[in-house]
Design an enzyme around this catalytic site. Structure first.
Site, mmCIF file in Angstrom:
data_model
loop_
_atom_site.group_PDB
_atom_site.id
_atom_site.type_symbol
_atom_site.label_atom_id
_atom_site.label_comp_id
_atom_site.label_asym_id
_atom_site.label_seq_id
_atom_site.Cartn_x
_atom_site.Cartn_y
_atom_site.Cartn_z
ATOM 1 N N HIS A 15 47.087 45.941 39.310
ATOM 2 C CA HIS A 15 45.933 46.535 38.638
ATOM 3 C C HIS A 15 45.435 47.754 39.414
ATOM 4 O O HIS A 15 45.005 48.752 38.828
ATOM 5 C CB HIS A 15 44.828 45.481 38.519
ATOM 6 C CG HIS A 15 43.820 45.783 37.466
ATOM 7 N ND1 HIS A 15 42.703 45.005 37.265
ATOM 8 C CD2 HIS A 15 43.741 46.773 36.533
ATOM 9 C CE1 HIS A 15 41.994 45.494 36.260
ATOM 10 N NE2 HIS A 15 42.592 46.578 35.815
ATOM 11 N N GLU B 259 47.161 37.224 35.122
ATOM 12 C CA GLU B 259 46.059 36.971 36.044
ATOM 13 C C GLU B 259 46.488 35.867 37.021
ATOM 14 O O GLU B 259 46.971 34.810 36.622
ATOM 15 C CB GLU B 259 44.806 36.523 35.285
ATOM 16 C CG GLU B 259 44.135 37.610 34.479
ATOM 17 C CD GLU B 259 43.246 38.519 35.329
ATOM 18 O OE1 GLU B 259 43.095 38.259 36.548
ATOM 19 O OE2 GLU B 259 42.693 39.481 34.754
ATOM 20 N N TYR C 230 44.526 39.827 40.280
ATOM 21 C CA TYR C 230 43.920 38.570 40.708
ATOM 22 C C TYR C 230 42.642 38.369 39.894
ATOM 23 O O TYR C 230 42.066 39.323 39.362
ATOM 24 C CB TYR C 230 43.679 38.488 42.205
ATOM 25 C CG TYR C 230 42.698 39.450 42.858
ATOM 26 C CD1 TYR C 230 41.477 39.806 42.284
ATOM 27 C CD2 TYR C 230 42.978 39.963 44.122
ATOM 28 C CE1 TYR C 230 40.579 40.645 42.922
ATOM 29 C CE2 TYR C 230 42.092 40.813 44.773
ATOM 30 C CZ TYR C 230 40.891 41.139 44.181
ATOM 31 O OH TYR C 230 40.014 41.969 44.807
ATOM 32 N N THR C 231 42.217 37.107 39.787
ATOM 33 C CA THR C 231 41.062 36.814 38.947
ATOM 34 C C THR C 231 39.757 37.298 39.564
ATOM 35 O O THR C 231 38.828 37.671 38.844
ATOM 36 C CB THR C 231 40.970 35.306 38.660
ATOM 37 O OG1 THR C 231 41.003 34.587 39.896
ATOM 38 C CG2 THR C 231 42.114 34.851 37.763
ATOM 39 N N ASP D 268 43.033 44.832 43.056
ATOM 40 C CA ASP D 268 43.918 43.676 42.893
ATOM 41 C C ASP D 268 45.334 44.058 42.439
ATOM 42 O O ASP D 268 45.510 45.104 41.823
ATOM 43 C CB ASP D 268 43.288 42.675 41.907
ATOM 44 C CG ASP D 268 42.953 43.279 40.545
ATOM 45 O OD1 ASP D 268 42.338 44.344 40.489
ATOM 46 O OD2 ASP D 268 43.331 42.661 39.530
#
Length: 229
Positions: free
Chosen positions: A131, A89, A25-26, A141
């Site tokens: 990640h 992302e 995720y960003t 994330d």
């Protein structure tokens, strides 16, 4: 598949064949800020794709090039994960800025994108990871709200095993050896267990090895994990 060309200068040449997909995720307040950072040469970060909450996809780096999304990481013996992976992302504020569920339109685009990449590079579902799986001591994330089950039902990720579960009774050291065999870096034991739980038992993330963790991991190490997904 349609996408918006949003090229980033942050890439170099691969040193390994593509064998993995890493989902992130960003972790920033909004999509515009995340996209700007991934394209900023001073930031020295990038990904191959970014998926907005409304489902729009941006392509930042050509798949044949090495994007800079994984950082210091490890998965199944690979330590240059950037060279071996495609990075995606997914726009979400993350735990720091108001973590929330991923909208259906966004998840649908992620599924289409992962499916196309998986087929194109013949990536196994065990190498479609988060990640936090490849950097458990540093990252959370895409987090416990990411719908891995939806991907698993389409054979785009490993399922959470739910059937024929047996507790192997491993001591904690044995569990960590098995977790390392599965793919995780266990140098920080609690972080590795937490990452495993975040992915495969998100309803209780406490970093403590228990019978349910042992049963899930044993089933994942079998040739065909059996789950509802």
């Amino acid at each position: 598949m349609d996408w918006i060309e949003s090229p980033s200068p942050n890439f170099n040449d691969r040193l390994l064949p593509i064998t993995m997909i890493v989902l992130h995720y960003t972790g920033m307040p909004d999509a515009a800020g995340a996209l700007a950072r991934l394209r900023d040469p001073d930031a020295q970060v990038s990904a191959h794709y970014l998926v907005e909450e409304d489902g729009r996809i941006h392509r930042l780096v050509d798949e044949e090039k090495r994007a800079w999304h994984a950082g210091r990481s490890h998965w199944r013996g690979v330590t240059d994960v950037n060279s071996a992976s495609i990075g995606i992302e997914i726009v979400n504020p993350g735990h720091e800025f108001g973590y929330r569920p991923f909208p259906d339109e966004q998840v649908a685009s992620v599924i289409r994108l992962v499916h196309a990449i998986k087929d194109r590079h013949e990536i196994t579902r065990g190498n479609i990871v988060g990640h936090s799986d490849i950097a458990p001591a540093r990252k959370q994330d895409p987090g416990e709200l990411f719908p891995w089950g939806k991907l698993a039902r389409l054979r785009l990720a490993l399922p959470r095993p739910t059937r024929n579960l047996v507790d192997p009774g491993w001591p904690d050291g044995g569990f960590l050896l098995a977790l390392e065999r599965f793919g995780y870096d266990v140098s920080d034991a609690e972080a590795a267990v937490t990452a495993f739980q975040r992915r495969f038992r998100p309803e209780m993330i406490d970093g403590i090895i228990d019978a349910e963790c042992r049963m899930i991991l044993l089933a994942l190490l079998l040739p065909k994990p059996q789950g509802d997904d």
